[in-house]
Design an enzyme around this catalytic site. Structure first.
Site, PDB file in Angstrom:
ATOM      1  N   GLY A  45     -45.607  44.875  60.876  1.00 30.54           N
ATOM      2  CA  GLY A  45     -44.878  45.923  60.163  1.00 30.54           C
ATOM      3  C   GLY A  45     -45.082  47.267  60.831  1.00 30.54           C
TER       4      GLY A  45
ATOM      5  N   ARG B 126     -42.378  40.271  64.062  1.00 29.53           N
ATOM      6  CA  ARG B 126     -43.399  39.271  63.752  1.00 29.53           C
ATOM      7  C   ARG B 126     -43.062  38.060  64.621  1.00 29.53           C
ATOM      8  NH1 ARG B 126     -45.939  41.530  59.221  1.00 29.53           N
ATOM      9  NH2 ARG B 126     -44.522  42.927  58.119  1.00 29.53           N
TER      10      ARG B 126
ATOM     11  N   ARG C 270     -50.352  44.398  50.021  1.00 33.15           N
ATOM     12  CA  ARG C 270     -50.222  42.980  49.708  1.00 33.15           C
ATOM     13  C   ARG C 270     -51.525  42.353  49.241  1.00 33.15           C
ATOM     14  NH1 ARG C 270     -47.565  41.492  55.098  1.00 33.15           N
ATOM     15  NH2 ARG C 270     -48.698  43.446  55.408  1.00 33.15           N
TER      16      ARG C 270
ATOM     17  N   ASP D  27     -51.337  49.693  54.958  1.00 30.62           N
ATOM     18  CA  ASP D  27     -52.176  49.102  53.906  1.00 30.62           C
ATOM     19  C   ASP D  27     -53.652  49.487  54.014  1.00 30.62           C
ATOM     20  OD1 ASP D  27     -49.944  47.906  52.918  1.00 30.62           O
ATOM     21  OD2 ASP D  27     -50.521  45.855  53.396  1.00 30.62           O
TER      22      ASP D  27
ATOM     23  N   ASP E 223     -53.683  43.689  60.695  1.00 35.94           N
ATOM     24  CA  ASP E 223     -54.445  42.461  60.620  1.00 35.94           C
ATOM     25  C   ASP E 223     -53.970  41.345  61.557  1.00 35.94           C
ATOM     26  OD1 ASP E 223     -56.556  41.930  58.875  1.00 35.94           O
ATOM     27  OD2 ASP E 223     -55.342  40.307  58.008  1.00 35.94           O
TER      28      ASP E 223
ATOM     29  N   ASP F 185     -56.066  47.911  55.355  1.00 30.56           N
ATOM     30  CA  ASP F 185     -56.881  46.767  54.920  1.00 30.56           C
ATOM     31  C   ASP F 185     -57.533  46.029  56.088  1.00 30.56           C
ATOM     32  OD1 ASP F 185     -54.620  45.773  56.079  1.00 30.56           O
ATOM     33  OD2 ASP F 185     -54.131  44.383  54.473  1.00 30.56           O
TER      34      ASP F 185
ATOM     35  N   THR G 280     -51.706  50.264  60.238  1.00 29.95           N
ATOM     36  CA  THR G 280     -51.019  49.628  59.114  1.00 29.95           C
ATOM     37  C   THR G 280     -51.094  50.559  57.921  1.00 29.95           C
ATOM     38  OG1 THR G 280     -51.270  47.941  57.394  1.00 29.95           O
ATOM     39  CG2 THR G 280     -53.175  48.341  58.760  1.00 29.95           C
TER      40      THR G 280
END
Lengths: 318, 318, 318, 318
Positions: free
Chosen positions: B23, B84, B184, B140, B115, B142, B138
């Protein structure tokens, strides 16, 4: 910029009420501010009615001073709060509202809102003889009789800003995005936003299209060498569930569309310059219309002029 | 601001490749720019690999000059495009990728992404012996091993800006809004955004709560005199369909919640100062790490320091 | 995100006062909100002191409720208003202030502001024995003992947004712009902004440079093939009148530089996510520090931790 | 939204040139994009002329494809670059320009810019017989014959955003700010911005006022109970040095005004929806005008209509 009408000295008002009703729109506060300040300037007392017609029926209103509208010209939402009111859709409800106004000594009511609000305002004027002026204020810009409504320009710019962000991803991933913007019965936001964002396609209630026709156009564009990324702007009211069905249809035909529904972010935020100036001029003009003896009209725009437009026409053309 | 490591003169590289994968996130372009300029400054040739690992396997790459990254530090998305790539998840795919690199004479690869991207980068390094450096990028945030990732700060601010708009309506209509933000597997965005917006409640994957417990808390807040408007921020990955089910549950218990799913607008837009500086420093540092002989690491933050963190740890802790 | 300290049950406060002083900074309102809500949550009464130390000496203060800080987390400026106060720089003035606090039954004072404010807070604590906690809040980020201050991140982003606009013109007209950003004694804003905007050069008080050296670097850049457009970011405090003199010098050497002084726009505006979260956590932590028995400290950041830092150190290192 | 004129099939063009000249304005790129795409759609070849009239005289131009204007509708500045050109102010210079066009086989020229640009365009048309169409594009909105110009709406909103920030400080410190906005010969920006920001006073070239009269009005406002904070918006061209002199005068009369000169930030940035749609419609319309046989006109707005307005009238009314 708008030319304000001359004030006739014919009619004089002592006390007026102001309310906002229906969906909120950026610029409502700027309109309230202009109304309050212009009225006070003419030695007219102003009541702010809370929560639209519901608060009117319930008699929930308070005196407004110049300071009570300080520092709000730039704020989204409405400090008078808003509501959708079922009771006001009945003759009985409107009768109660007129009574509440008379009890407070309020001689004229100014209603800020969209289609439904202005229709209610018209019925109140007709049934009760109350002096009523409307201000067209809705992000949808779908009010018959006025070229422009307060809040539209801001909503368009908010949607554009969001789509500019989405395009970053569309280009990076070479993807198709279906972006749903507001507009229940009209494609005004979608059209403006679609042109401004260089959208590949714009879908609006006024021009319904079949799924296969849409898909066919996209396929032709691809063949003509247009990249595989793109933005399709869809007005929410085009067809119930259109965006989802279109996405499904395109998926079956080899696209991988993503859906974004911009939703309520389009209602809020600080109003643009255009909406602040429009709201300020419409507010000041409404007080002039009052003093010039108008009633059952809204302050409308025709090109770059402000004109009084009969509220009854909105209902008639609904 | 970050301290850049000293360059060891031990290792010298002639040609490197850069790619963005997964992403997209704001700041990817700023990272590309810093990498290209820092490499060229060290007389290292740079290939920009198109569309992530897919372009790598396909050998889709082109030489980058200093001018090719002019005026992009402020742009969202990634000029190298992203994707992706299923093939890269196989040993065979990664083998092809390593071959493509060798064929071009590329001695080291720098991978910008989240990730999945960094896991792929680690496997490539381990399996092919290729020198690989990762940059955590990212929205996120994460990624195990780095306090911060490029794009997170921008996404948080974009979501906050959207919720500030929604609050205008929430206050004007005294309504409850459920706002779904990205995340997510993690609640980082939701937590930061929820605090910054003064949310009534924040729901995140790390702390699952039952519907009746959520509803009970809301009811207590109401009793305690908190207004009937409010914002509940929900991380998208908290539970599949949670937002819809919560809305349904609350409707049965007398609330009239509205749902807003912020979606892809959180990925795009011009990066914030924080993300631009972070991306610039991480990019320059990656070139230093290369020259200092590092491989199979990412440039990570620990507090306010940049440190090399093993890419293998990310996979291990996934 | 920041970890809040445990509350010791050792000290209990009944009533506290809060003030903002010195130049305003985005996030002051978020800090006030957090302080008020965290204190009320601990059953502590809160007085909001108006106009900083001037209002303190004059006894101008009022009780604050939870509702009084509703919907302010996103607002720039300070609802308590601010001021620079000459009287408080004297022992006599601080004595009067301590008296005013005692008269109201205020047992602890929380001061939000920059260098001058925190120095004043320290002197009040030392001279009067009053319990005092500081919150570092200045766009300049120049407070000794804390990595970060409330307002800095917002100011940086505001300046970046302005320079992104200026660059459109710089590129279109191939022109050099000298942009002066805030920072009286420090180059923190200029450095962050300069990196984030890809500035050609950054001039800060910490590294004074001669005009001919600056001009020489620019000429070298030109020769090395860099375009004739560019941005030079200058911290206002680098040297009195530097921007004007540099422009004059460059004009004599064949450039046509334009000057932009960003000025006060850097102080205002809605705080960024970072500043809102920082202010909220610092506010909540200040109340914890109070209850843990701390005084004469500020809530500082060290990397990603919040720590108590002695207010006296600021003065010592000024 | 604007209605596009019908295309007459009377005139057919094979090759046209486009340039931007004078001060840049947001929406120039959107206009270029619309011109290029509309021309290509009519099988007309397009040359982009670099750096305005200077590049025209120098023959610096290149063919433009549909892809060359991809993803620029939202960008500030002009990808064709701009310039002020002394040579073009002479008959000789314009003669060279006409020759350069003929040499390239360019049959019509479209000029995007303000007053000076459109005057130059008119002289070129009159002297050389070249087909010339103008697009009014200036943030000042001071072009005789068109209600609106591309870039004005964006500049107004940029200035408003800046003043909204300044007001945070004005209110927090109860201070008076003199804010200078652009507008060399006209008060359009100042008036729109002043109304939209609720300014205490607006000073424009069209209504010069003496310092003591301004000061007197301020003093009256203070007496009437208006707060001590406030914003005075000054158009830069009102009087040379007015802002500084006014500040000095007010300081002698007990005020502590601060000055902000917004400067070049008003020229740049992503264009608003209004400016993007206006530029897109004007661009498409210019191609229609060409094909309808018009020359020596600009695409102007009259209310909400687009009309052809003689370029000669601008010069006559200068």
């Amino acid at each position: 910029m708008y030319k304000l009408p001359d004030r006739s000295s014919g009619t004089s008002f002592d006390t007026i009420g102001i309310l906002t009703s229906g969906g909120d729109a950026p610029g409502m506060n700027a309109a309230i501010r202009a109304l309050v300040r212009a009225a006070l300037n003419q030695k007219i007392k102003v009541y702010g009615i809370q929560r639209g017609f519901a608060g009117l029926i319930g008699g929930d209103m308070r005196r407004m001073s110049s300071a009570s509208v300080s520092n709000i010209i730039q704020r989204g939402g409405t400090l008078l709060k808003s509501n959708r009111c079922e009771a006001f859709k009945t003759v009985e409800g409107r009768h109660q509202a007129a009574e509440a106004l008379r009890k407070k000594g309020i001689q004229a009511l100014i209603c800020i809102g969209g289609d439904g609000t202005l229709t209610g305002a018209h019925l109140l004027a007709r049934e009760s003889g109350m002096t009523v002026i409307g201000l067209p204020c809705t992000i949808d810009n779908d009010i018959y009789g006025s070229d422009d409504s307060i809040g539209f320009d801001t909503a368009v710019n908010t949607a554009i800003d969001a789509i500019d962000r989405i395009r970053d991803t569309a280009l990076s991933h070479e993807r198709l995005f279906l972006v749903e913007v507001m507009g229940r019965k009209s494609g005004f936001i979608a059209t403006q936003v679609g042109i401004a964002c260089g959208a590949e396609m714009i879908l609006i209630p006024e021009y319904p299209r079949a799924l296969d026709s849409i898909s066919h156009t996209l396929a032709s564009n691809r063949k003509a060498g247009r990249g595989s990324s793109g933005i399709i702007v869809v007005a929410e009211g085009t067809e119930p569930g259109l965006t989802e069905r279109l996405a499904g249809y395109l998926r079956q035909h080899g696209e991988e569309p993503r859906i974004c529904i911009l939703g309520h972010i389009q209602r809020g935020g600080s109003p643009t310059g255009h909406d602040r100036v429009l709201a300020s001029c419409m507010g000041a003009t409404a007080i002039n219309y009052l003093q010039a003896g108008y009633t059952d009209v809204m302050v409308a725009t025709l090109g770059r002029e402000l004109i009084p437009a009969p509220l009854g026409d909105i209902t008639a053309r609904r």
